[in-house]
Design a protein around this motif. Structure first.
Motif, short mmCIF file in Angstrom:
data_model
loop_
_atom_site.label_atom_id
_atom_site.label_comp_id
_atom_site.label_asym_id
_atom_site.label_seq_id
_atom_site.Cartn_x
_atom_site.Cartn_y
_atom_site.Cartn_z
N SER A 189 60.50 -16.90 79.03
CA SER A 189 59.66 -16.51 77.90
C SER A 189 59.87 -17.47 76.73
CB SER A 189 60.00 -15.08 77.49
OG SER A 189 59.38 -14.74 76.30
N LEU A 190 61.14 -17.77 76.46
CA LEU A 190 61.52 -18.70 75.39
C LEU A 190 60.91 -20.09 75.62
CD1 LEU A 190 63.54 -19.48 73.05
CD2 LEU A 190 65.29 -19.70 74.80
N GLY A 191 61.05 -20.58 76.85
CA GLY A 191 60.54 -21.92 77.17
C GLY A 191 59.04 -22.01 77.05
N VAL A 192 58.34 -20.99 77.60
CA VAL A 192 56.86 -21.01 77.56
C VAL A 192 56.37 -20.94 76.11
CG1 VAL A 192 54.77 -19.75 78.22
CG2 VAL A 192 56.59 -20.05 79.88
N MET A 193 57.00 -20.07 75.31
CA MET A 193 56.56 -19.93 73.91
C MET A 193 56.84 -21.21 73.11
SD MET A 193 54.97 -18.17 71.72
CE MET A 193 54.78 -16.45 72.12
N ALA A 194 58.02 -21.79 73.33
CA ALA A 194 58.39 -23.00 72.58
C ALA A 194 57.49 -24.18 72.96
CB ALA A 194 59.85 -23.34 72.82
N ALA A 195 56.96 -24.15 74.20
CA ALA A 195 56.10 -25.24 74.65
C ALA A 195 54.62 -25.03 74.29
CB ALA A 195 56.22 -25.39 76.17
N ALA A 196 54.29 -23.81 73.80
CA ALA A 196 52.87 -23.51 73.50
C ALA A 196 52.47 -24.13 72.17
CB ALA A 196 52.68 -22.00 73.45
N PRO A 197 51.39 -24.92 72.16
CA PRO A 197 50.96 -25.52 70.89
C PRO A 197 50.50 -24.42 69.91
CG PRO A 197 49.87 -26.54 72.78
CD PRO A 197 50.54 -25.32 73.29
N GLY A 198 50.87 -24.56 68.65
CA GLY A 198 50.41 -23.62 67.61
C GLY A 198 51.25 -22.37 67.46
N PHE A 199 52.38 -22.27 68.18
CA PHE A 199 53.16 -21.03 68.07
C PHE A 199 53.75 -20.82 66.67
CE2 PHE A 199 56.84 -23.75 68.73
CZ PHE A 199 57.84 -23.11 68.02
N SER A 200 54.03 -21.95 65.98
CA SER A 200 54.70 -21.83 64.68
C SER A 200 53.77 -21.30 63.58
CB SER A 200 55.29 -23.18 64.27
OG SER A 200 54.26 -24.14 64.23
N THR A 201 52.47 -21.16 63.90
CA THR A 201 51.53 -20.60 62.92
C THR A 201 51.85 -19.14 62.61
OG1 THR A 201 49.90 -21.95 64.08
CG2 THR A 201 49.04 -20.42 62.43
N ALA A 202 52.34 -18.41 63.63
CA ALA A 202 52.62 -16.98 63.44
C ALA A 202 54.13 -16.73 63.39
CB ALA A 202 51.99 -16.18 64.56
N THR A 203 54.57 -16.04 62.34
CA THR A 203 56.00 -15.71 62.17
C THR A 203 56.52 -14.94 63.38
OG1 THR A 203 55.55 -15.50 59.82
CG2 THR A 203 57.65 -14.63 60.58
N THR A 204 55.66 -14.05 63.91
CA THR A 204 56.11 -13.18 65.00
C THR A 204 56.46 -13.96 66.27
OG1 THR A 204 55.59 -11.12 66.14
CG2 THR A 204 53.78 -12.63 65.84
N PHE A 205 55.79 -15.09 66.51
CA PHE A 205 56.12 -15.91 67.70
C PHE A 205 57.48 -16.60 67.49
CE2 PHE A 205 51.28 -16.37 68.51
CZ PHE A 205 51.28 -15.21 69.26
N CYS A 206 57.77 -16.98 66.24
CA CYS A 206 59.10 -17.56 65.94
C CYS A 206 60.18 -16.49 66.13
CB CYS A 206 59.13 -18.10 64.52
SG CYS A 206 57.89 -19.36 64.20
N TYR A 207 59.85 -15.26 65.72
CA TYR A 207 60.79 -14.14 65.90
C TYR A 207 61.03 -13.87 67.38
CZ TYR A 207 62.25 -9.20 66.04
OH TYR A 207 62.89 -8.02 66.34
N LEU A 208 59.96 -14.01 68.20
CA LEU A 208 60.12 -13.82 69.65
C LEU A 208 61.11 -14.85 70.21
CD1 LEU A 208 58.91 -12.24 72.22
CD2 LEU A 208 57.61 -14.31 72.59
#
Lengths: 154, 154
Positions: B27-46
């Motif tokens: 989950s961590l790897g997929v989210m960190a590799a997804a473009p635009g994740f840093s736009t939402a605070t909640t994805f950083c929290y994930l």
């Protein structure tokens, strides 16, 4: 073990259930009254989840009142198992609903500035509703762990 | 009671911990590799929450390996109490992170059509990451309840 804080058929259990009802109803009321809540699916899910929790906690509060009036003991295995499963399901759904609404509220307020740019959202009310939902979940989590402890030590 | 599925120092407990590590890392790897994740605070929290869960589950998996190799019994009150508190905290944080990310993902895909309109978001990867986080939470919830059961019956 039957005198554990918050166990069913005790005054502390009744107070805990009434607290859950109060905070769930408040969260539900504030969210339903907030303009623009229907824009986000997660706010509708919060309302549905709070309805479910309100019904569950109110039902168990009625059970507690009945047990206190008739001095009946609710600590039998069937009742406790039912309460464990019900509390676990409702507390998981409530935490999921409160967290998802919190995520969307943070996105609207902080990440996108949608609250400042669009007047149709009432972000203050979203925040109050989410806060009340978290308090309601916390009280339900206490009940849930008390029930699980009673089931494990039965 | 010590032979309960998923209890510490058992093969089933180790398998459960390794499963939690695998899904949290994915989950961590997929989210960190997804473009635009840093736009939402909640994805950083994930990402932060998955890091915490990965560290916790990996630590306990190492404990299990040590106990299996040295045939040491981990069922004492201090260990079990520590595991109960740690599992409860991490499972609550994981469910909150997965739910809030799910709420934001639904908002981006369904409620606002942001995924179609803006190419900077990789919504498919957000969905996969959230799904993996829920699987990881489910495995952690099993461990958490097993630990609580062991603590209650100790």
């Amino acid at each position: 073990m039957k005198n554990l804080f918050g166990s069913p058929g005790k005054v502390s259990g009744l107070v805990l259930r009434l607290g859950q009802c109060f905070f769930a109803a408040s969260s539900l009321g504030v969210m339903a009254a907030a303009p623009g809540f229907s824009t986000a699916t997660t706010f509708c899910y919060l309302i549905a989840s709070m309805c479910l929790q309100l019904l569950w906690s109110f039902g168990l509060a009625c059970f507690d009142v009945h047990a206190l009036r008739s001095k009946r003991d609710l600590h039998n295995n069937i009742f406790v198992s039912l309460f464990v499963v019900g509390d676990w399901v409702t507390s998981t759904l409530t935490l999921a609903a409160a967290s998802s609404s919190a995520g969307v509220t943070v996105l609207l307020i902080k990440d996108t500035n949608a609250c400042r740019m669009e007047r149709k959202f009432s972000c203050d009310m979203f925040q109050v509703s989410v806060g009340l939902a978290f308090v309601s979940w916390f009280l339900l989590a206490i009940s849930s762990y008390v029930m699980f402890w009673l089931a494990a030590t039965a």
